[in-house]
Design an enzyme around this catalytic site. Structure first.
Site, PDB file in Angstrom:
ATOM      1  N   ARG A  32       0.825  -1.228   0.000  1.00 36.01           N
ATOM      2  CA  ARG A  32       0.000   0.000   0.000  1.00 36.01           C
ATOM      3  C   ARG A  32       0.853   1.269   0.000  1.00 36.01           C
ATOM      4  O   ARG A  32       0.430   2.309  -0.519  1.00 36.01           O
ATOM      5  CB  ARG A  32      -0.953  -0.005   1.208  1.00 36.01           C
ATOM      6  CG  ARG A  32      -2.051   1.085   1.142  1.00 36.01           C
ATOM      7  CD  ARG A  32      -3.076   0.878   2.240  1.00 36.01           C
ATOM      8  NE  ARG A  32      -4.219   1.780   2.114  1.00 36.01           N
ATOM      9  CZ  ARG A  32      -4.474   2.798   2.923  1.00 36.01           C
ATOM     10  NH1 ARG A  32      -3.653   3.064   3.927  1.00 36.01           N
ATOM     11  NH2 ARG A  32      -5.539   3.554   2.733  1.00 36.01           N
ATOM     12  N   ILE A  58      -7.560   7.599  -1.189  1.00 33.29           N
ATOM     13  CA  ILE A  58      -7.438   6.151  -1.242  1.00 33.29           C
ATOM     14  C   ILE A  58      -8.241   5.630  -0.046  1.00 33.29           C
ATOM     15  O   ILE A  58      -8.097   6.125   1.071  1.00 33.29           O
ATOM     16  CB  ILE A  58      -5.954   5.719  -1.176  1.00 33.29           C
ATOM     17  CG1 ILE A  58      -5.823   4.194  -1.122  1.00 33.29           C
ATOM     18  CG2 ILE A  58      -5.214   6.354  -0.026  1.00 33.29           C
ATOM     19  CD1 ILE A  58      -4.358   3.723  -1.208  1.00 33.29           C
ATOM     20  N   SER A  59      -9.122   4.678  -0.272  1.00 31.67           N
ATOM     21  CA  SER A  59     -10.023   4.199   0.773  1.00 31.67           C
ATOM     22  C   SER A  59      -9.257   3.524   1.906  1.00 31.67           C
ATOM     23  O   SER A  59      -8.164   2.992   1.713  1.00 31.67           O
ATOM     24  CB  SER A  59     -11.042   3.213   0.201  1.00 31.67           C
ATOM     25  OG  SER A  59     -11.908   3.847  -0.708  1.00 31.67           O
ATOM     26  N   ALA A  60      -9.866   3.533   3.084  1.00 37.33           N
ATOM     27  CA  ALA A  60      -9.295   2.821   4.222  1.00 37.33           C
ATOM     28  C   ALA A  60      -9.228   1.329   3.901  1.00 37.33           C
ATOM     29  O   ALA A  60     -10.118   0.787   3.243  1.00 37.33           O
ATOM     30  CB  ALA A  60     -10.152   3.054   5.464  1.00 37.33           C
ATOM     31  N   PHE A 203     -17.877   8.143   0.599  1.00 36.46           N
ATOM     32  CA  PHE A 203     -16.950   8.213  -0.518  1.00 36.46           C
ATOM     33  C   PHE A 203     -17.055   9.588  -1.176  1.00 36.46           C
ATOM     34  O   PHE A 203     -18.038  10.305  -0.978  1.00 36.46           O
ATOM     35  CB  PHE A 203     -17.291   7.136  -1.572  1.00 36.46           C
ATOM     36  CG  PHE A 203     -16.853   5.751  -1.203  1.00 36.46           C
ATOM     37  CD1 PHE A 203     -15.658   5.232  -1.678  1.00 36.46           C
ATOM     38  CD2 PHE A 203     -17.640   4.948  -0.388  1.00 36.46           C
ATOM     39  CE1 PHE A 203     -15.254   3.943  -1.346  1.00 36.46           C
ATOM     40  CE2 PHE A 203     -17.249   3.667  -0.040  1.00 36.46           C
ATOM     41  CZ  PHE A 203     -16.047   3.160  -0.524  1.00 36.46           C
TER      42      PHE A 203
END
Length: 216
Positions: A32, A58-60, A203
């Site tokens: 990541r 960037i999503s968790a 989001f």
């Protein structure tokens, strides 16, 4: 740095979500820290969203894992992702569909197209194709898809995406603006659609023909 201890700590925290070992292994394998801006690498394995520029995130990791779980991914599938971002979520999907599968990821922000392409290349992923375009319209060139993932909140479920989904396919999409409901949508063999709400999420809004008009 490979951040091995930080990666392991993250995966151990995700085990309590009831995820499959395949998803946990895929999350561990994806570096990541190669998918975030250099100044944010130290925080890459914190279970939280990270800004990647252009007012995008960037999503968790727990959300990436949850959405992959809802997609029910397996070897050899062809997946359409709407919203490439940094390329991280596509990389996790790539691990789950394997070399015999492929991920087509559409991104409407040109700077992020280049960012995600470079990240995926540097991380060694060759079965992900990032396309510059309006993902809300789908991508007919390789349709129909086994799975479709939308990584931004849509006003509603676009028919364009449902039309590009294979029978027995799954679409995962957040619907709403500031706060959204996450839906897992399945297309049956006869073309009928079932829609299951999976909880509240947050989001960035979907941009494009069937997204939100952000200019008004």
């Amino acid at each position: 740095m490979e951040y091995k201890e930080e990666r392991l700590r993250l995966i151990n925290s995700l085990k309590y979500q009831g995820l499959s070992q395949e998803i946990l292994d895929a999350m561990y394998r994806v570096p990541r820290h190669l998918f975030v801006p250099s100044e944010s690498q130290i925080d890459a394995y914190v279970d939280a969203p990270i800004m990647i520029g252009q007012n995008q995130t960037i999503s968790a990791p727990h959300m990436v894992a949850m959405m992959c779980d809802l997609l029910d991914l397996s070897e050899g599938q062809v997946v359409l992702e709407v919203g490439a971002g940094s390329g991280y979520h596509a990389a996790v999907i790539s691990e789950l569909v394997g070399e015999s599968g492929h991920v087509y990821s559409i991104e409407c922000i040109e700077e992020l197209v280049n960012f995600s392409r470079n990240n995926l290349k540097n991380a060694g992923y060759s079965n992900v194709t990032v396309i510059h375009g309006d993902g809300s319209e789908g991508y007919p060139e390789y349709a129909p898809y086994d799975r479709i993932l939308v990584t931004a909140g849509a006003p509603d479920v676009p028919d364009s995406l449902l039309n590009h989904l294979k029978p027995e396919g799954i679409l995962v999409i957040p619907v709403g603006f500031y706060f959204q409901d996450l839906y897992q949508i399945k297309k049956e063999l006869d073309g009928s659609i079932s829609k299951n709400e999976k909880g509240g999420v947050m989001f960035v809004p979907l941009i494009g023909k069937y997204g939100f008009n952000m200019k008004s």
